[in-house]
Scaffold this motif. Structure first.
Motif, PDB file in Angstrom:
ATOM      1  N   ASP A   1      29.543   8.492  -7.483  1.00 23.21           N
ATOM      2  CA  ASP A   1      29.945   7.768  -6.277  1.00 23.21           C
ATOM      3  C   ASP A   1      29.057   8.211  -5.121  1.00 23.21           C
ATOM      4  N   ASN A   2      28.630   7.263  -4.297  1.00 18.54           N
ATOM      5  CA  ASN A   2      27.837   7.629  -3.114  1.00 18.54           C
ATOM      6  C   ASN A   2      28.708   7.840  -1.882  1.00 18.54           C
ATOM      7  N   LEU A   3      30.027   7.686  -2.042  1.00 16.23           N
ATOM      8  CA  LEU A   3      31.020   7.928  -0.983  1.00 16.23           C
ATOM      9  C   LEU A   3      30.853   6.977   0.204  1.00 16.23           C
ATOM     10  N   LEU A   4      30.291   5.803  -0.055  1.00 16.72           N
ATOM     11  CA  LEU A   4      30.195   4.803   1.004  1.00 16.72           C
ATOM     12  C   LEU A   4      31.593   4.347   1.419  1.00 16.72           C
ATOM     13  N   THR A   5      32.400   3.987   0.442  1.00 16.89           N
ATOM     14  CA  THR A   5      33.808   3.669   0.705  1.00 16.89           C
ATOM     15  C   THR A   5      34.748   4.534  -0.128  1.00 16.89           C
ATOM     16  N   GLY A   6      34.234   5.206  -1.144  1.00 15.47           N
ATOM     17  CA  GLY A   6      35.046   6.152  -1.899  1.00 15.47           C
ATOM     18  C   GLY A   6      35.301   7.412  -1.088  1.00 15.47           C
ATOM     19  N   GLN A   7      36.244   8.230  -1.540  1.00 15.90           N
ATOM     20  CA  GLN A   7      36.609   9.441  -0.820  1.00 15.90           C
ATOM     21  C   GLN A   7      36.666  10.617  -1.782  1.00 15.90           C
ATOM     22  N   ARG A   8      36.001  11.697  -1.415  1.00 18.89           N
ATOM     23  CA  ARG A   8      36.047  12.901  -2.238  1.00 18.89           C
ATOM     24  C   ARG A   8      37.493  13.378  -2.419  1.00 18.89           C
ATOM     25  N   ALA A   9      38.335  13.134  -1.421  1.00 17.71           N
ATOM     26  CA  ALA A   9      39.734  13.555  -1.508  1.00 17.71           C
ATOM     27  C   ALA A   9      40.450  12.933  -2.704  1.00 17.71           C
ATOM     28  N   HIS A  10      40.004  11.750  -3.137  1.00 17.43           N
ATOM     29  CA  HIS A  10      40.654  11.082  -4.274  1.00 17.43           C
ATOM     30  C   HIS A  10      40.477  11.853  -5.581  1.00 17.43           C
ATOM     31  N   VAL A  11      39.417  12.630  -5.687  1.00 20.90           N
ATOM     32  CA  VAL A  11      39.170  13.397  -6.924  1.00 20.90           C
ATOM     33  C   VAL A  11      39.316  14.895  -6.692  1.00 20.90           C
ATOM     34  N   GLN A  12      39.778  15.282  -5.506  1.00 18.62           N
ATOM     35  CA  GLN A  12      39.895  16.694  -5.167  1.00 18.62           C
ATOM     36  C   GLN A  12      40.764  17.451  -6.164  1.00 18.62           C
ATOM     37  N   ALA A  13      41.827  16.802  -6.639  1.00 21.32           N
ATOM     38  CA  ALA A  13      42.781  17.480  -7.518  1.00 21.32           C
ATOM     39  C   ALA A  13      42.178  17.874  -8.853  1.00 21.32           C
ATOM     40  N   PHE A  14      41.103  17.226  -9.278  1.00 22.04           N
ATOM     41  CA  PHE A  14      40.503  17.590 -10.565  1.00 22.04           C
ATOM     42  C   PHE A  14      39.029  17.966 -10.462  1.00 22.04           C
ATOM     43  N   LEU A  15      38.576  18.355  -9.260  1.00 22.92           N
ATOM     44  CA  LEU A  15      37.194  18.803  -9.112  1.00 22.92           C
ATOM     45  C   LEU A  15      36.905  20.057  -9.939  1.00 22.92           C
ATOM     46  N   ASP A  16      37.908  20.903 -10.132  1.00 21.65           N
ATOM     47  CA  ASP A  16      37.729  22.138 -10.898  1.00 21.65           C
ATOM     48  C   ASP A  16      38.071  21.976 -12.373  1.00 21.65           C
ATOM     49  N   HIS A  17      38.396  20.766 -12.786  1.00 20.55           N
ATOM     50  CA  HIS A  17      38.741  20.529 -14.193  1.00 20.55           C
ATOM     51  C   HIS A  17      37.499  20.779 -15.057  1.00 20.55           C
ATOM     52  N   PRO A  18      37.643  21.491 -16.164  1.00 21.79           N
ATOM     53  CA  PRO A  18      36.466  21.831 -16.984  1.00 21.79           C
ATOM     54  C   PRO A  18      35.764  20.630 -17.604  1.00 21.79           C
ATOM     55  N   ARG A  19      36.452  19.491 -17.715  1.00 21.97           N
ATOM     56  CA  ARG A  19      35.825  18.309 -18.314  1.00 21.97           C
ATOM     57  C   ARG A  19      35.476  17.250 -17.279  1.00 21.97           C
ATOM     58  N   PHE A  20      35.490  17.639 -15.999  1.00 23.35           N
ATOM     59  CA  PHE A  20      35.211  16.667 -14.935  1.00 23.35           C
ATOM     60  C   PHE A  20      33.985  17.090 -14.139  1.00 23.35           C
ATOM     61  N   THR A  21      33.109  16.129 -13.886  1.00 26.61           N
ATOM     62  CA  THR A  21      31.945  16.349 -13.035  1.00 26.61           C
ATOM     63  C   THR A  21      31.906  15.261 -11.971  1.00 26.61           C
ATOM     64  N   PHE A  22      31.720  15.667 -10.720  1.00 33.61           N
ATOM     65  CA  PHE A  22      31.511  14.687  -9.652  1.00 33.61           C
ATOM     66  C   PHE A  22      30.049  14.687  -9.264  1.00 33.61           C
ATOM     67  N   LEU A  23      29.431  13.525  -9.324  1.00 37.67           N
ATOM     68  CA  LEU A  23      28.018  13.378  -9.005  1.00 37.67           C
ATOM     69  C   LEU A  23      27.881  12.420  -7.826  1.00 37.67           C
ATOM     70  N   GLU A  24      27.476  12.951  -6.676  1.00 44.81           N
ATOM     71  CA  GLU A  24      27.251  12.092  -5.512  1.00 44.81           C
ATOM     72  C   GLU A  24      25.887  11.421  -5.672  1.00 44.81           C
ATOM     73  N   HIS A  25      25.922  10.140  -5.981  1.00 43.76           N
ATOM     74  CA  HIS A  25      24.703   9.416  -6.328  1.00 43.76           C
ATOM     75  C   HIS A  25      24.920   7.933  -6.078  1.00 43.76           C
ATOM     76  N   ASP A  26      23.893   7.261  -5.611  1.00 41.71           N
ATOM     77  CA  ASP A  26      23.919   5.812  -5.396  1.00 41.71           C
ATOM     78  C   ASP A  26      23.354   5.137  -6.643  1.00 41.71           C
ATOM     79  N   VAL A  27      24.164   4.325  -7.304  1.00 45.07           N
ATOM     80  CA  VAL A  27      23.729   3.747  -8.574  1.00 45.07           C
ATOM     81  C   VAL A  27      22.681   2.652  -8.402  1.00 45.07           C
ATOM     82  N   THR A  28      22.327   2.308  -7.154  1.00 50.36           N
ATOM     83  CA  THR A  28      21.172   1.432  -6.976  1.00 50.36           C
ATOM     84  C   THR A  28      19.880   2.181  -7.285  1.00 50.36           C
TER      85      THR A  28
END
Length: 317
Positions: free
Chosen positions: A31-58
């Motif tokens: 997600d490039n966080l243009l309209t998404g929010q890091r807070a939406h995935v905050q609860a599982f940012l430390d999950h061992p099987r979860f990765t958050f990648l700030e990236h623009d898919v264009t």
């Protein structure tokens, strides 16, 4: 499986990430966080099987994956009117790059399209074979035509490269994690009712919407992705129960106990007068239909917004 959710910090995307993690998958939210929010995935940012990648898919992406859900795009009127060109680009160039990623690694691909591809429909309820009634140069066209182009790109990858891709057309979805300011009817009505402000209906209130709770929608997305033999399939996901905007406003007032008045304003340009999916394909191919009653879903959504609004300063609202 290793799964990319493009738009994973968005309203629907974050719920999808949560459900996939609960079933044991490795999830990469992009997600490039243009309209998404890091807070939406905050609860599982430390999950061992979860990765958050700030990236623009264009921009190109290279990850070995098994499945790609493409939900990356502003999806609300406030979002795509604020970012019209990024909306066009993410549904065109972003779709291309994610399709190329799927082709490179032999991943299964799902393009999250929208009921907006039907425009102001002349066929009711809307079936997947209907080509729509869309204004290609109107104020909503960046989203409508962006999604239509994304569908066309997806289908060309199916035909040209035999890619295992499918298209889901999402109808009005609501629930917790919606942006209170995103301009859609449910957050508009709920936030105004909770604040004691007038509920504004654009038009005479007889226009209709069909509301699908987010957990039902996520279940439908996963069924559409996981079911074999759906390459090139186009499937509506939404609630076939249609109600008027006036009825929705009155229900929100009832559930919030608000004394807010209902006011009427001029209709918005290109706003569809009726919106209701035919879900015969979803029932037949996926065994799917919505399960959460609108009243129950609205109660959960109202509880979420009440919490958000009570903590507005810390939430940055």
């Amino acid at each position: 499986m290793r799964i990319v959710v493009a738009g994973g910090a968005g309203f629907i995307g974050s719920h999808l990430c949560e459900a996939l993690l609960a079933d044991g998958h490795e999830v990469i939210a992009v997600d490039n966080l243009l309209t998404g929010q890091r807070a939406h995935v905050q609860a599982f940012l430390d999950h061992p099987r979860f990765t958050f990648l700030e990236h623009d898919v264009t921009q190109p992406l290279d990850l070995a994956v098994d499945q790609i859900y493409h939900l990356a795009s502003p999806a609300s009127p406030e979002g795509y009117r604020r970012y019209p060109i990024p909306t066009l680009l993410v549904n065109a160039l972003g779709t291309y790059h994610l399709l190329e990623l799927a082709r490179r690694y032999g991943a299964r691909f799902l393009f999250a399209s929208t009921s907006e591809v039907y425009g102001d429909p002349l066929v009711h309820p809307q079936v997947e074979s209907y080509f729509g009634n869309v204004n290609p140069i109107g104020p909503r066209s960046c989203y409508d035509e962006g999604k239509r182009y994304g569908e066309a790109m997806t289908m060309e990858f199916v035909r040209s490269y035999n890619l295992d891709a499918r298209i889901v057309r999402i109808f009005n979805t609501y629930g917790p994690r919606m942006d209170p300011h995103d301009g859609r009817v449910v957050p508009n009505f709920i936030t105004r009712a909770l604040r004691g402000e007038p509920l504004v209906i654009y038009g005479d209130g007889t226009q209709t919407r069909s509301l699908c709770y987010v957990s039902d929608l996520v279940r439908g997305l996963r069924l559409a992705m996981d079911r074999d033999g759906l390459a090139g399939a186009v499937i509506n996901l939404g609630n076939p129960h249609e109600q008027t905007i006036r009825e929705l406003a009155e229900l929100v007032l009832e559930l919030t106990g608000s004394m807010s008045p209902i006011l009427f304003a001029e209709p918005r340009p290109d706003d569809p007068s009726r919106r209701c999916p035919d879900i015969t394909r979803a029932r037949t191919l996926l065994g799917w239909e919505p399960q959460v009653p609108v009243r129950e879903g609205l109660q959960a959504t109202i509880a979420y917004f009440a919490q958000v609004l009570n903590h507005a300063p810390s939430a940055g609202l």
